[in-house]
Design a protein around this motif. Structure first.
Motif, PDB file in Angstrom:
ATOM      1  N   LYS A  35       0.833  -1.207   0.000  1.00  6.54           N
ATOM      2  CA  LYS A  35       0.000   0.000   0.000  1.00  6.54           C
ATOM      3  C   LYS A  35       0.870   1.261   0.000  1.00  6.54           C
ATOM      4  O   LYS A  35       0.587   2.226  -0.708  1.00  6.54           O
ATOM      5  CB  LYS A  35      -0.929  -0.003   1.204  1.00  6.54           C
ATOM      6  CG  LYS A  35      -1.929   1.092   1.193  1.00  6.54           C
ATOM      7  CD  LYS A  35      -2.946   0.889   2.289  1.00  6.54           C
ATOM      8  CE  LYS A  35      -4.286   1.158   1.663  1.00  6.54           C
ATOM      9  NZ  LYS A  35      -5.389   0.704   2.420  1.00  6.54           N
ATOM     10  N   PRO A  90       3.852   7.445  -5.521  1.00  9.81           N
ATOM     11  CA  PRO A  90       3.866   8.474  -6.573  1.00  9.81           C
ATOM     12  C   PRO A  90       2.921   9.637  -6.288  1.00  9.81           C
ATOM     13  O   PRO A  90       3.106  10.729  -6.806  1.00  9.81           O
ATOM     14  CB  PRO A  90       3.421   7.728  -7.837  1.00  9.81           C
ATOM     15  CG  PRO A  90       3.686   6.310  -7.564  1.00  9.81           C
ATOM     16  CD  PRO A  90       3.521   6.135  -6.094  1.00  9.81           C
ATOM     17  N   PHE A  91       1.913   9.425  -5.460  1.00  7.32           N
ATOM     18  CA  PHE A  91       0.943  10.472  -5.171  1.00  7.32           C
ATOM     19  C   PHE A  91       1.306  11.304  -3.951  1.00  7.32           C
ATOM     20  O   PHE A  91       0.666  12.300  -3.674  1.00  7.32           O
ATOM     21  CB  PHE A  91      -0.444   9.848  -4.968  1.00  7.32           C
ATOM     22  CG  PHE A  91      -0.888   9.035  -6.143  1.00  7.32           C
ATOM     23  CD1 PHE A  91      -1.090   9.630  -7.375  1.00  7.32           C
ATOM     24  CD2 PHE A  91      -1.069   7.674  -6.022  1.00  7.32           C
ATOM     25  CE1 PHE A  91      -1.488   8.878  -8.465  1.00  7.32           C
ATOM     26  CE2 PHE A  91      -1.476   6.920  -7.107  1.00  7.32           C
ATOM     27  CZ  PHE A  91      -1.681   7.527  -8.334  1.00  7.32           C
ATOM     28  N   ASP A  92       2.319  10.894  -3.206  1.00  8.88           N
ATOM     29  CA  ASP A  92       2.705  11.585  -1.979  1.00  8.88           C
ATOM     30  C   ASP A  92       3.708  12.677  -2.315  1.00  8.88           C
ATOM     31  O   ASP A  92       4.826  12.404  -2.753  1.00  8.88           O
ATOM     32  CB  ASP A  92       3.295  10.584  -0.985  1.00  8.88           C
ATOM     33  CG  ASP A  92       3.454  11.178   0.394  1.00  8.88           C
ATOM     34  OD1 ASP A  92       2.992  12.312   0.610  1.00  8.88           O
ATOM     35  OD2 ASP A  92       4.035  10.490   1.252  1.00  8.88           O
ATOM     36  N   ASP A  93       3.324  13.939  -2.087  1.00  9.67           N
ATOM     37  CA  ASP A  93       4.196  15.067  -2.403  1.00  9.67           C
ATOM     38  C   ASP A  93       5.185  15.378  -1.294  1.00  9.67           C
ATOM     39  O   ASP A  93       6.116  16.158  -1.488  1.00  9.67           O
ATOM     40  CB  ASP A  93       3.358  16.323  -2.674  1.00  9.67           C
ATOM     41  CG  ASP A  93       2.554  16.198  -3.949  1.00  9.67           C
ATOM     42  OD1 ASP A  93       2.984  15.430  -4.830  1.00  9.67           O
ATOM     43  OD2 ASP A  93       1.506  16.860  -4.053  1.00  9.67           O
ATOM     44  N   ASN A 152       1.025   4.065  -3.125  1.00  6.77           N
ATOM     45  CA  ASN A 152       0.675   5.467  -2.930  1.00  6.77           C
ATOM     46  C   ASN A 152       1.877   6.401  -3.018  1.00  6.77           C
ATOM     47  O   ASN A 152       1.712   7.621  -2.953  1.00  6.77           O
ATOM     48  CB  ASN A 152      -0.021   5.656  -1.582  1.00  6.77           C
ATOM     49  CG  ASN A 152      -1.380   5.015  -1.577  1.00  6.77           C
ATOM     50  OD1 ASN A 152      -2.074   5.003  -2.589  1.00  6.77           O
ATOM     51  ND2 ASN A 152      -1.765   4.458  -0.440  1.00  6.77           N
TER      52      ASN A 152
END
Length: 66
Positions: free
Chosen positions: A43, A49-52, A47
């Motif tokens: 998990k 790539p979406f966590d800045d 996620n």
């Protein structure tokens, strides 16, 4: 041309069988590793790539800003 070369090589069915066995072995090992891995790790990686907020190469980025 290749047809005549392969005819001269004799029975090369063992090449196809060895390729199939190699593919099957790699596929099964990959599936085993995927199913045995920790769900929280999967998990987190899904996620990522979406966590800045995560900068895995923070040192490299800091060097380029100077």
């Amino acid at each position: 041309m290749y047809k005549y070369i392969l005819e001269g090589a004799g029975n090369i069915n063992w090449m196809a069988i060895s390729a199939l066995i190699t593919f099957f072995t790699v596929f099964v090992l990959g599936a085993i590793l995927a199913f045995r891995s920790d769900p929280s790790f999967i998990k987190k990686m899904a996620n990522l790539p979406f966590d800045d907020n995560v900068f895995p190469n923070a040192e490299i980025e800091n060097r380029h800003e100077k």
